[in-house]
Write an enzyme that holds these catalytic residues in place. Structure first.
Site, PDB file in Angstrom:
ATOM      1  N   ARG A  63     -13.699  14.711 -33.972  1.00  0.00           N
ATOM      2  CA  ARG A  63     -12.852  15.967 -33.261  1.00  0.00           C
ATOM      3  C   ARG A  63     -13.435  17.241 -33.859  1.00  0.00           C
ATOM      4  O   ARG A  63     -12.773  17.972 -34.592  1.00  0.00           O
ATOM      5  CB  ARG A  63     -11.534  15.806 -33.207  1.00  0.00           C
ATOM      6  CG  ARG A  63     -10.827  14.708 -32.528  1.00  0.00           C
ATOM      7  CD  ARG A  63     -10.585  14.706 -30.962  1.00  0.00           C
ATOM      8  NE  ARG A  63     -11.777  14.735 -30.343  1.00  0.00           N
ATOM      9  CZ  ARG A  63     -11.490  14.145 -28.802  1.00  0.00           C
ATOM     10  NH1 ARG A  63     -10.350  14.082 -28.443  1.00  0.00           N
ATOM     11  NH2 ARG A  63     -12.524  14.107 -28.277  1.00  0.00           N
ATOM     12  N   PHE A 116     -18.977  14.472 -26.155  1.00  0.00           N
ATOM     13  CA  PHE A 116     -18.946  13.514 -27.379  1.00  0.00           C
ATOM     14  C   PHE A 116     -18.661  12.088 -26.922  1.00  0.00           C
ATOM     15  O   PHE A 116     -18.883  11.143 -27.747  1.00  0.00           O
ATOM     16  CB  PHE A 116     -17.411  13.947 -27.998  1.00  0.00           C
ATOM     17  CG  PHE A 116     -16.160  14.015 -26.848  1.00  0.00           C
ATOM     18  CD1 PHE A 116     -16.102  15.210 -25.918  1.00  0.00           C
ATOM     19  CD2 PHE A 116     -15.343  13.010 -26.664  1.00  0.00           C
ATOM     20  CE1 PHE A 116     -15.135  15.396 -24.905  1.00  0.00           C
ATOM     21  CE2 PHE A 116     -14.382  13.064 -25.855  1.00  0.00           C
ATOM     22  CZ  PHE A 116     -14.348  14.094 -25.213  1.00  0.00           C
ATOM     23  N   LYS A 160      -0.274   7.117 -23.448  1.00  0.00           N
ATOM     24  CA  LYS A 160       0.135   7.789 -24.809  1.00  0.00           C
ATOM     25  C   LYS A 160       1.667   7.514 -25.073  1.00  0.00           C
ATOM     26  O   LYS A 160       1.879   6.212 -25.406  1.00  0.00           O
ATOM     27  CB  LYS A 160      -0.137   9.160 -25.265  1.00  0.00           C
ATOM     28  CG  LYS A 160      -1.840   9.514 -25.540  1.00  0.00           C
ATOM     29  CD  LYS A 160      -2.393   9.343 -24.152  1.00  0.00           C
ATOM     30  CE  LYS A 160      -3.900  10.052 -24.643  1.00  0.00           C
ATOM     31  NZ  LYS A 160      -4.532  10.025 -23.272  1.00  0.00           N
ATOM     32  N   TYR A 185       0.764  -1.160   0.069  1.00  0.00           N
ATOM     33  CA  TYR A 185       0.143   0.097  -0.132  1.00  0.00           C
ATOM     34  C   TYR A 185       0.958   1.368  -0.105  1.00  0.00           C
ATOM     35  O   TYR A 185       0.512   2.236  -0.723  1.00  0.00           O
ATOM     36  CB  TYR A 185      -0.753  -0.003   1.385  1.00  0.00           C
ATOM     37  CG  TYR A 185      -2.018   1.025   1.079  1.00  0.00           C
ATOM     38  CD1 TYR A 185      -3.442   0.960   0.386  1.00  0.00           C
ATOM     39  CD2 TYR A 185      -1.709   2.494   1.430  1.00  0.00           C
ATOM     40  CE1 TYR A 185      -4.044   1.888   0.397  1.00  0.00           C
ATOM     41  CE2 TYR A 185      -2.383   3.453   1.511  1.00  0.00           C
ATOM     42  CZ  TYR A 185      -3.834   3.057   0.839  1.00  0.00           C
ATOM     43  OH  TYR A 185      -4.756   3.953   0.792  1.00  0.00           O
ATOM     44  N   ASP A 218       1.754  20.167 -20.858  1.00  0.00           N
ATOM     45  CA  ASP A 218       0.932  18.787 -21.051  1.00  0.00           C
ATOM     46  C   ASP A 218       1.877  17.792 -21.701  1.00  0.00           C
ATOM     47  O   ASP A 218       2.009  18.058 -23.085  1.00  0.00           O
ATOM     48  CB  ASP A 218      -0.247  19.138 -21.800  1.00  0.00           C
ATOM     49  CG  ASP A 218      -1.110  17.777 -21.790  1.00  0.00           C
ATOM     50  OD1 ASP A 218      -0.640  16.487 -21.861  1.00  0.00           O
ATOM     51  OD2 ASP A 218      -2.513  17.409 -22.253  1.00  0.00           O
ATOM     52  N   PHE A 263      -7.701  21.174 -24.776  1.00  0.00           N
ATOM     53  CA  PHE A 263      -7.993  19.838 -24.906  1.00  0.00           C
ATOM     54  C   PHE A 263      -9.262  19.502 -23.892  1.00  0.00           C
ATOM     55  O   PHE A 263      -9.453  20.205 -23.061  1.00  0.00           O
ATOM     56  CB  PHE A 263      -6.836  18.889 -24.546  1.00  0.00           C
ATOM     57  CG  PHE A 263      -7.220  17.292 -24.756  1.00  0.00           C
ATOM     58  CD1 PHE A 263      -7.440  16.881 -26.060  1.00  0.00           C
ATOM     59  CD2 PHE A 263      -7.333  16.663 -23.759  1.00  0.00           C
ATOM     60  CE1 PHE A 263      -7.945  15.639 -26.260  1.00  0.00           C
ATOM     61  CE2 PHE A 263      -8.092  15.327 -23.933  1.00  0.00           C
ATOM     62  CZ  PHE A 263      -8.121  14.827 -25.046  1.00  0.00           C
ATOM     63  N   THR A 264     -10.115  18.658 -24.460  1.00  0.00           N
ATOM     64  CA  THR A 264     -11.547  18.474 -23.601  1.00  0.00           C
ATOM     65  C   THR A 264     -11.410  18.409 -22.324  1.00  0.00           C
ATOM     66  O   THR A 264     -12.047  19.123 -21.672  1.00  0.00           O
ATOM     67  CB  THR A 264     -12.112  17.249 -24.286  1.00  0.00           C
ATOM     68  OG1 THR A 264     -11.147  16.232 -24.096  1.00  0.00           O
ATOM     69  CG2 THR A 264     -12.415  17.248 -25.731  1.00  0.00           C
TER      70      THR A 264
HETATM   71  O1  PLI Z   1      -7.231  10.264 -21.263  1.00  0.00           O
HETATM   72  P1  PLI Z   1      -6.081  10.904 -19.969  1.00  0.00           P
HETATM   73  O2  PLI Z   1      -7.018  11.030 -18.755  1.00  0.00           O
HETATM   74  O3  PLI Z   1      -5.250   9.941 -19.432  1.00  0.00           O
HETATM   75  O4  PLI Z   1      -5.540  11.996 -20.682  1.00  0.00           O
HETATM   76  C1  PLI Z   1      -6.231  13.176 -20.908  1.00  0.00           C
HETATM   77  C2  PLI Z   1      -5.512  13.687 -21.884  1.00  0.00           C
HETATM   78  C3  PLI Z   1      -4.746  15.063 -21.552  1.00  0.00           C
HETATM   79  N1  PLI Z   1      -4.057  15.599 -22.524  1.00  0.00           N
HETATM   80  C4  PLI Z   1      -4.145  15.276 -23.786  1.00  0.00           C
HETATM   81  C5  PLI Z   1      -3.251  16.148 -24.973  1.00  0.00           C
HETATM   82  C6  PLI Z   1      -4.597  14.076 -24.264  1.00  0.00           C
HETATM   83  O5  PLI Z   1      -4.700  13.604 -25.379  1.00  0.00           O
HETATM   84  C7  PLI Z   1      -5.595  13.319 -23.158  1.00  0.00           C
HETATM   85  C8  PLI Z   1      -6.519  12.384 -23.588  1.00  0.00           C
HETATM   86  N2  PLI Z   1      -6.707  12.033 -24.843  1.00  0.00           N
HETATM   87  C9  PLI Z   1      -7.376  10.956 -25.485  1.00  0.00           C
HETATM   88  C10 PLI Z   1      -8.227  10.206 -24.547  1.00  0.00           C
HETATM   89  C11 PLI Z   1      -7.499  10.676 -26.706  1.00  0.00           C
HETATM   90  O6  PLI Z   1      -7.985  10.051 -27.254  1.00  0.00           O
HETATM   91  O7  PLI Z   1      -6.544  11.654 -27.396  1.00  0.00           O
END
Ligand code: PLI
Length: 464
Positions: free
Chosen positions: A388, A455, A262, A76, A219, A128-129
């Site tokens: 998008r 979306f 990513k 933990y 970011d 970004f969303t």
């Molecule tokens: O999906 P998260 O919570 O791990 O990350 C959010 C996020 C933050 N910044 C950027 C530039 C992103 O592209 C992003 C998430 N992107 C997704 C889910 C996408 O499909 O592009």
């Protein structure tokens, strides 16, 4: 016989495990599409042939990462995987302090809550969303300060992710630097088409912000892909390693939010990282993470997930990896461009973005051209992409009206190390098939709209 002169690159890996795909008939896809309200987020994965919805959490891990999963220390508190991840973040990103989170938005949530006061403004190189939503939920207002070229899908500017210093200065003049807690600068700007920011621009932003006492928060989600563009497009960096470029990029910031799903080649994970001089912000985040994510040495992740992410960093900065990663996107981009499909140029780091406004010029934006195009591509071939455009852009938080973004795009997003060149060919051919029948395509109407990040869950019906 003619000689083969060209020397190709190939993926710097071989395949050890495969996941079988299901093929569907057109009738099955028609039914699946109707049941999912013409929203590709609501399709079942088993009804998808080639899944280009996102590059987020869809990566293939290496045997080295999977081996690391077996070394998960699921204590933990004080897991050794946390300390390994911390060491990798310090080594490759240069930030002293690490707060792990379950994914990127966990880090966005915390930095927004800590730094933003109601009435503040947060400039950024395009929204970004999830990032913008957390800024708004903390009482802030996002202000787009990306260069104009980013909103023009035909502009060939090599760094369309750059911040427009004049726009930033105008904002400072208008609201005062005290109302700007930080600027949020993203690598390979997602909503602009995966477009990079230059090192020169990062230096200028840093200098400007230092003068005005404004923090720079990166970011870092796709910063390694951005580093590749800097290496290949900014002369000064042609002989630098990806790791060197990455470290220099981060040196112009005070911290970063990260979705490890990513660049970092994992299926889950993220973090907030802060520079040495940000000890107070770190202390606050380290306390806050206990409320929302988990103890500060796991932040909502299993020990094994932190280990996979630590190992992912090592692999992600490898030049052969990143060249092949971006090379695959370029391959599809060149194919589509050569047959006249309207796409965002230059091709970005993680996806091909189809320009739905030019693809389906007969549709008004309120007939959801990109949403329509994404559903037509699925119908044709079982390939899943993502809207998008106006649906992703949501509503204005003051007026409640739709935001009408200049870019109305469909994203064909490539997971890392997952699909082959043959999958790429099949994808390009599917887009071509839809393009050939584009004149007969009708739009959509929205029949269900959720309150947040619509979306993901909105539903549509076909216009008669
Ligand atoms: O999906 P998260 O919570 O791990 O990350 C959010 C996020 C933050 N910044 C950027 C530039 C992103 O592209 C992003 C998430 N992107 C997704 C889910 C996408 O499909 O592009």
């Amino acid at each position: 016989m003619e000689k083969l002169k060209k020397r190709s690159w190939a993926e710097p890996f071989k395949i050890k495990t495969v996941e079988l795909l299901k093929m569907t008939t057109r009738e099955e896809r028609e039914r699946a599409l109707k049941e999912s309200g013409y929203n590709t987020f609501l399709l079942k994965s088993e009804d998808v042939y080639i899944d280009l919805l996102t590059d987020s959490g869809t990566n293939a891990m290496s045997d080295y990462q999977w081996a690391g999963m077996m070394l998960g220390d699921e204590a933990y508190a004080g897991s050794k995987n946390f300390y390994n991840l911390e060491a990798r973040v310090q080594q490759f990103y240069g930030y002293k302090y690490l707060v792990p989170t379950h994914q990127g938005r966990g880090a966005e949530h915390m930095i927004s809550k800590i730094l933003i006061k109601p009435g503040d403004f947060i400039p950024g190189n395009m929204y970004f969303t999830t990032t913008r939503l957390h800024q708004e939920l903390a009482g802030g207002t996002f202000v787009d300060v990306i260069i104009d070229e980013a909103h023009d899908p035909t502009s060939l500017h090599p760094f369309k992710g750059n911040v427009d210093l004049q726009k930033l200065e105008n904002l400072v003049k208008k609201v005062g630097a005290k109302k700007i807690p930080y600027i949020s600068v993203a690598g390979t700007v997602n909503m602009a088409g995966g477009q990079p920011v230059s090192m020169e621009n990062l230096r200028q932003v840093r200098e400007f912000c230092k003068k005005h006492g404004i923090r720079v928060i990166l970011d870092a989600t796709r910063l390694i892909e951005n580093a590749y563009f800097i290496k290949t497009r900014e002369k000064e960096f042609e002989n630098k390693s990806i790791a060197e470029v990455l470290l220099e990029m981060c040196s112009y910031s005070d911290g970063c939010t990260m979705s490890g799903k990513k660049d970092l080649l994992v299926n889950i994970g993220g973090f907030l990282a802060l520079a040495e001089h940000e000890r107070e912000v770190f202390e606050e985040a380290r306390n806050m993470v206990v409320v929302y994510e988990g103890l500060h040495t796991y932040g909502g992740l299993a020990g094994r997930d932190m280990e996979a992410m630590a190992r992912g960093i090592e692999e992600a900065v490898n030049l052969d990896h990143i060249r092949a990663r971006i090379g695959q996107i370029e391959y599809v981009g060149e194919k589509l461009e050569s047959i006249g499909i309207p796409i965002v140029m230059p091709v970005g780091g993680h996806a091909i973005f189809l320009d739905a406004k030019r693809f389906l010029p007969q549709l008004k934006q309120i007939e959801y051209p990109a949403q329509t195009l994404a559903s037509e591509i699925y119908l044709d071939s079982g390939i899943r992409s993502m809207e998008r455009g106006i649906v992703s852009a949501g509503r204005n938080k003051e007026t409640g009206d739709h935001n009408f973004p200049k870019l109305e795009l469909v994203r064909l997003t490539f997971p890392r190390r997952v699909y082959t060149q043959a999958h790429c060919d099949v994808t390009a051919e599917a887009v071509e098939a839809v393009y050939e029948k584009r004149n007969s395509i009708k739009g959509l109407k929205m029949v269900y709209e959720p309150k947040y990040l619509r979306f993901f869950q909105a539903r549509f019906e076909k216009l008669a």
